[in-house]
Design a protein around this motif. Structure first.
Motif, short mmCIF file in Angstrom:
data_model
loop_
_atom_site.label_atom_id
_atom_site.label_comp_id
_atom_site.label_asym_id
_atom_site.label_seq_id
_atom_site.Cartn_x
_atom_site.Cartn_y
_atom_site.Cartn_z
N GLY A 160 115.83 62.84 41.31
CA GLY A 160 117.23 62.63 40.94
C GLY A 160 118.17 63.34 41.88
N ALA A 161 119.10 62.57 42.49
CA ALA A 161 120.04 63.11 43.47
C ALA A 161 121.42 63.24 42.84
CB ALA A 161 120.09 62.22 44.70
N GLY A 162 121.52 64.16 41.88
CA GLY A 162 122.78 64.46 41.22
C GLY A 162 123.00 65.96 41.22
N PRO A 163 124.00 66.46 40.47
CA PRO A 163 124.29 67.89 40.46
C PRO A 163 123.09 68.75 40.06
CG PRO A 163 126.07 66.68 39.44
CD PRO A 163 124.98 65.69 39.68
N GLY A 179 116.11 60.23 45.37
CA GLY A 179 117.10 59.52 44.57
C GLY A 179 118.26 59.07 45.44
N GLN A 180 119.25 58.50 44.80
CA GLN A 180 120.44 58.05 45.50
C GLN A 180 121.63 58.15 44.56
OE1 GLN A 180 118.86 54.47 46.98
NE2 GLN A 180 118.10 53.81 45.01
N HIS A 181 122.83 58.12 45.13
CA HIS A 181 124.04 58.32 44.34
C HIS A 181 124.43 57.02 43.63
CE1 HIS A 181 125.31 61.87 47.18
NE2 HIS A 181 124.20 62.10 46.51
N THR A 182 123.86 56.79 42.45
CA THR A 182 124.16 55.56 41.71
C THR A 182 124.66 55.83 40.30
OG1 THR A 182 121.85 55.41 40.97
CG2 THR A 182 122.43 54.22 42.98
N GLY A 183 124.78 57.08 39.88
CA GLY A 183 125.20 57.41 38.53
C GLY A 183 126.70 57.37 38.36
#
Length: 275
Positions: free
Chosen positions: A8-11, A31-35
């Motif tokens: 997961g590529a989030g905070p 991951g990638q920035h899709t949220g």
């Protein structure tokens, strides 16, 4: 083999990676920035950074993690397999091995089609380049709900006798692929998938390939205990699976960036301490 794989590529994911790299552990963030944060025009309640945009905050976190030496890999983890002293993470045709895992998958999880979970690995697959050769000369369905669908369907078109694509038409699709307009409703079959129910019809196929932006937690890691829709963790962010941690929105409310960053830090510390 890596020390820590962050899913997961989030905070939460970047926080875990930054913390682990500060302790000299090898880390990959997958991951990638899709949220939702990647689409937020401004974040008004993150301490010290009033009114920063979601994309700008993510970019700053990513740059910091990368500058510290974390590896960044776009993609979707389809399955995590315990391998004794390590874990294998399947990213379609790619594979990552790590001693510990930190799950930072966010709160939104895809809803499985009826029959999908029961028939996974028995006619249902999430990877065309991995399993496509099993269907050489056969007929398969592609359920397109993510960005990988076009390239994976094109690969299958070169292997299978017939590929039916359930999703929006795309000019990049191979001309041999049949684009269908019906909405997939369920996977049919008992011991093995025998087709797809779509548009009120039962359509026979030898295999069904499903491509999404995320994998349901129930299919991601065997033995992972849930608390409703969220992953159950303790104060050290430990899950029910030894050496697997979770942080951020996937552990429950409040769904706030500050909470995700704090939990990511704790998860990164916990993962680093067992290595």
């Amino acid at each position: 083999m890596l020390d820590i794989a962050v899913v997961g590529a989030g905070p939460a994911g970047y926080s875990a990676a930054i913390t682990a790299r500060k302790r000299d552990k090898s880390v990959v963030v997958i991951g990638q920035h899709t949220g939702w944060l990647a689409r937020a025009e401004h974040i008004a309640n993150y301490p010290g950074l009033p009114d920063i945009s979601g994309p700008a905050l993510l970019d700053a976190m990513r740059a910091q993690a990368e500058a510290l030496g974390a590896q960044l890999r776009p993609g979707v983890v389809h399955q995590i397999v315990p391998m004794g002293e390590s874990f294998g993470l399947s990213l379609g045709a790619d594979f990552v091995e790590a001693r510990t895992v930190v799950l930072c998958t966010g709160a939104k999880q895809p809803r499985l089609l009826p029959g999908e979970g029961e028939l996974l690995g028995r006619g249902v697959s999430y990877c065309g380049t991995c399993d496509g050769m099993l269907y050489r000369g056969k007929s398969v369905a592609v359920v397109a709900q993510g960005p990988e669908a076009v390239s994976e369907a094109n690969f299958l078109a070169g292997v299978c006798a017939h590929v039916a694509y359930f999703g929006s038409a795309d000019p990049a699709l191979d001309a041999r692929i049949e684009v269908r307009g019906e909405k997939p409703e369920a996977i049919i079959g008992e011991a093995r998938a025998t087709g797809l129910r779509a548009g009120g019809q039962e359509l026979p196929f030898d295999g069904v390939f499903i491509f999404r932006e995320a994998t349901a937690l129930s299919a991601l890691l065997p033995g992972l205990e849930m608390d409703g829709a969220f992953i159950r963790v303790d104060r050290a962010m430990r899950t029910s699976v030894p050496h697997v941690y979770a942080a951020g929105d996937c552990t429950g409310a409040p769904l706030q960036v500050a909470k995700a960053v704090g939990e990511g830090c704790v998860a990164g510390l916990s993962a680093a301490q067992v290595l």
